[in-house]
Structure formats: C-alpha cells, structure tokens
Design an enzyme around this catalytic site. Structure first.
Site, PDB file in Angstrom:
ATOM      1  N   ASP A 199       0.785  -1.023  -0.117  1.00  0.00           N
ATOM      2  CA  ASP A 199      -0.035  -0.188  -0.058  1.00  0.00           C
ATOM      3  C   ASP A 199       0.790   1.124   0.078  1.00  0.00           C
ATOM      4  OD1 ASP A 199      -2.267   1.905   0.548  1.00  0.00           O
ATOM      5  OD2 ASP A 199      -3.237   0.142   1.145  1.00  0.00           O
ATOM      6  N   GLY A 234      -5.794  -2.254  -4.392  1.00  0.00           N
ATOM      7  CA  GLY A 234      -5.435  -0.996  -4.158  1.00  0.00           C
ATOM      8  C   GLY A 234      -5.932   0.009  -5.399  1.00  0.00           C
ATOM      9  N   SER A 266     -16.266  -3.337  -9.181  1.00  0.00           N
ATOM     10  CA  SER A 266     -17.554  -2.601  -8.585  1.00  0.00           C
ATOM     11  C   SER A 266     -18.844  -2.470  -9.080  1.00  0.00           C
ATOM     12  CB  SER A 266     -16.879  -1.011  -7.955  1.00  0.00           C
ATOM     13  OG  SER A 266     -18.072  -0.425  -7.396  1.00  0.00           O
ATOM     14  N   TYR A 301     -15.142   7.273 -10.991  1.00  0.00           N
ATOM     15  CA  TYR A 301     -14.766   6.049 -10.106  1.00  0.00           C
ATOM     16  C   TYR A 301     -15.331   4.568 -10.794  1.00  0.00           C
ATOM     17  CZ  TYR A 301     -14.946   2.233  -6.337  1.00  0.00           C
ATOM     18  OH  TYR A 301     -14.753   1.182  -5.514  1.00  0.00           O
ATOM     19  N   SER A 319     -22.036  -3.683  -1.395  1.00  0.00           N
ATOM     20  CA  SER A 319     -21.711  -2.992   0.105  1.00  0.00           C
ATOM     21  C   SER A 319     -21.217  -3.640   0.768  1.00  0.00           C
ATOM     22  CB  SER A 319     -23.382  -2.460   0.312  1.00  0.00           C
ATOM     23  OG  SER A 319     -24.249  -1.908  -0.713  1.00  0.00           O
ATOM     24  N   CYS A 320     -19.913  -3.777   0.892  1.00  0.00           N
ATOM     25  CA  CYS A 320     -19.041  -4.626   1.746  1.00  0.00           C
ATOM     26  C   CYS A 320     -18.739  -3.681   3.258  1.00  0.00           C
ATOM     27  CB  CYS A 320     -17.836  -5.067   1.355  1.00  0.00           C
ATOM     28  SG  CYS A 320     -17.022  -6.576   2.048  1.00  0.00           S
TER      29      CYS A 320
END
Length: 278
Positions: A32, A71, A110, A135, A164-165
């Site tokens: 990261d 990431g 997503s 996004y 929706s995690c």
C-alpha cells in the site's frame, strides 16, 4: 501456492483479507502507499509502494502466482486522482503481472461499473457497462483491461463487482450487502478455482432482496451464506419513506447515481469504518 501479492492492504477490506490469504500461500506480500500497516501475520511481509510506479509493481509481483488487487481510491474523486490511482494503477498491475509471468489477477471491481442500471432490471453479468461516476468508469477500464490481457496475453482475471461490503445500515444495503465472511469466501474461490479465464462475478451475499443475477459465475463455486434480511426490520424502521423518482433509490449504484462527478458517493452511505486491527 508459493507467493501471493495483496495491494490495498492498508484499506478496510484489505484488513480482512490479509490473515486468510496467509493461509493460502507460503508468502504473502502486502503493499500500500502508507509507511506501515502494523503487526504482520505469520508468512506476511509488507512493502510500501505506489501503484503508479510500474517498476515498483514489477519488483513486488516477481515470482508471485497471483495478485489480489484491492489498491485504489475507494470512492468517487476528481478525475486526475482517479486517473492516477485507479486507471494508471490498474494498467501497472496487469502489465507488471504480464512481465513477471503472474498467472491471475483477482480484482476488486465494483457495482459502479454498471451503477446506472435500474434495480428492477435484475441485470446479469453480461449487461453493458453503464458507469455512474469517474470511479465507476475506472472500474469499466480495468474490467476491459483484464479482458484484453486474457485474450492477448493469457493473464487470467476474476473481476469481483463488489456492492456494499460494510455494515448494513441503510435500506439499499438490505439487497446489496456483502459480509466480510462472504468477501473472504469470494476471494478464496477466485484464487483456488482451477481455470477462470476472464470472469466477472457479483460480490454480494445471499440476500433475499438481491438486485442482480449471479448464475453465470457458478463455475467459481462462490456460495455466499450470509443474508442481510436479518437487519431489514431494524433498518426499515429507521428509514423514512423513499422517493421512488430519485435515481439514488432506482439505480443499483445508489447515491453514486446522483452525486456530481468528482464528489464523494460514500459520504451519503454512512459507512462504518470497522477496519480490522491485528
């Protein structure tokens, strides 16, 4: 397997993946942009790196069998920020994987790649891209990049279209929730399935009110067990009547469907930061 790489290891979702991934390999390399992610699990090492640095990505994925790519900026943001982190960063991951002979990339895509589709359409995985934000557009790019690198360069990919995690705290999440246990299960199946080619799969739990059809990803063996219906009574009791003409309620992207480009969509969701700490 010998070596796995996890990008986005400092993020909330990455925090839940680190320990399970160490049980699937001899060596987990977490990475990261932050300087430190705290205590490491047995078999885990950490490398600070920027996704926009192709040479750094190549060094990190060397000798890895697979990359689990989480990431990125995890929200709508100004175009230049999305371009660097989510688009150029995605290219660098797949290109580094190709140059270093990595077998597969497991990617945190997503719902926002198709966020402008209506809930009532109950779309399948073959529905066309219809992004709701920059996004979401970056997720479209990465999915098409994954498809291209499979067709032209033989790099397998699983693109997990996560909904929706997070804790189920709003009406939308009763249909779109992905529990952390089911997230881990999805990533595990994306790694240990023998052959995936280029696969898309919806990332959500076994919700009674699911708004998409996951039947075309059955070959992964992803069988979610959790169900957001357990939260429905309490959530709906606290939810004011929904405007049935508001795109935020009609589209599967939720509030991302109505925010101005470049402005946060997560801010309207009330996401609880319950990041796991070691």
């Amino acid at each position: 397997m010998k070596k796995l790489v996890l990008t986005g290891a400092a993020g909330r979702l990455g925090s839940y993946l680190r320990e399970p991934l160490t049980r699937m390999c001899d060596e987990l390399v977490s990475t990261d942009i932050v300087a430190d992610i705290g205590k490491l699990y047995d078999g885990e090492s950490y490398v600070q790196a920027d996704l926009t640095d192709l040479a750094a990505m190549e060094a990190i994925v060397k000798d890895a069998t697979m990359v689990v790519h989480f990431g990125a900026i995890g929200d709508e943001a100004p175009w230049d920020d999305i371009l660097r982190s989510n688009i150029i960063g995605a290219y660098n991951v797949w290109e580094a994987a190709y140059r270093q002979g990595v077998k597969r990339v497991v990617y945190a895509s997503s719902v926002h790649a198709v966020g402008m589709h209506l809930k009532t359409d109950t779309i399948g995985l073959d529905a066309p891209h219809r992004p709701d934000t920059y996004y979401g557009l970056a997720k479209c790019f990465a999915e098409d990049l994954a498809s291209l690198y499979w067709d032209k360069r033989g790099i397998e990919s699983v693109c997990m279209r996560i909904f929706s995690c997070a804790q189920a705290t709003n009406a939308r999440s009763i249909g779109t929730w992905l529990s952390y246990d089911d997230l881990i299960h999805l990533v595990e199946r994306s790694i240990d399935s023998a052959v995936v080619g280029f696969t898309k799969v919806w990332g959500l739990s076994n919700n009674d009110r699911a708004v998409v059809d996951n039947s075309k990803a059955g070959h992964l063996g992803f069988r979610p067990k959790d169900n957001a219906e357990q939260f429905a009574k309490d959530v709906f009791a606290k939810t004011p009547p929904l405007d049935n003409k508001d795109l935020a309620n009609l589209c599967i992207g939720g509030p991302f469907a109505t925010v101005e480009l470049g402005n946060s969509g997560v801010a309207a969701l009330g996401v609880v930061n319950d990041k796991k700490t070691t």
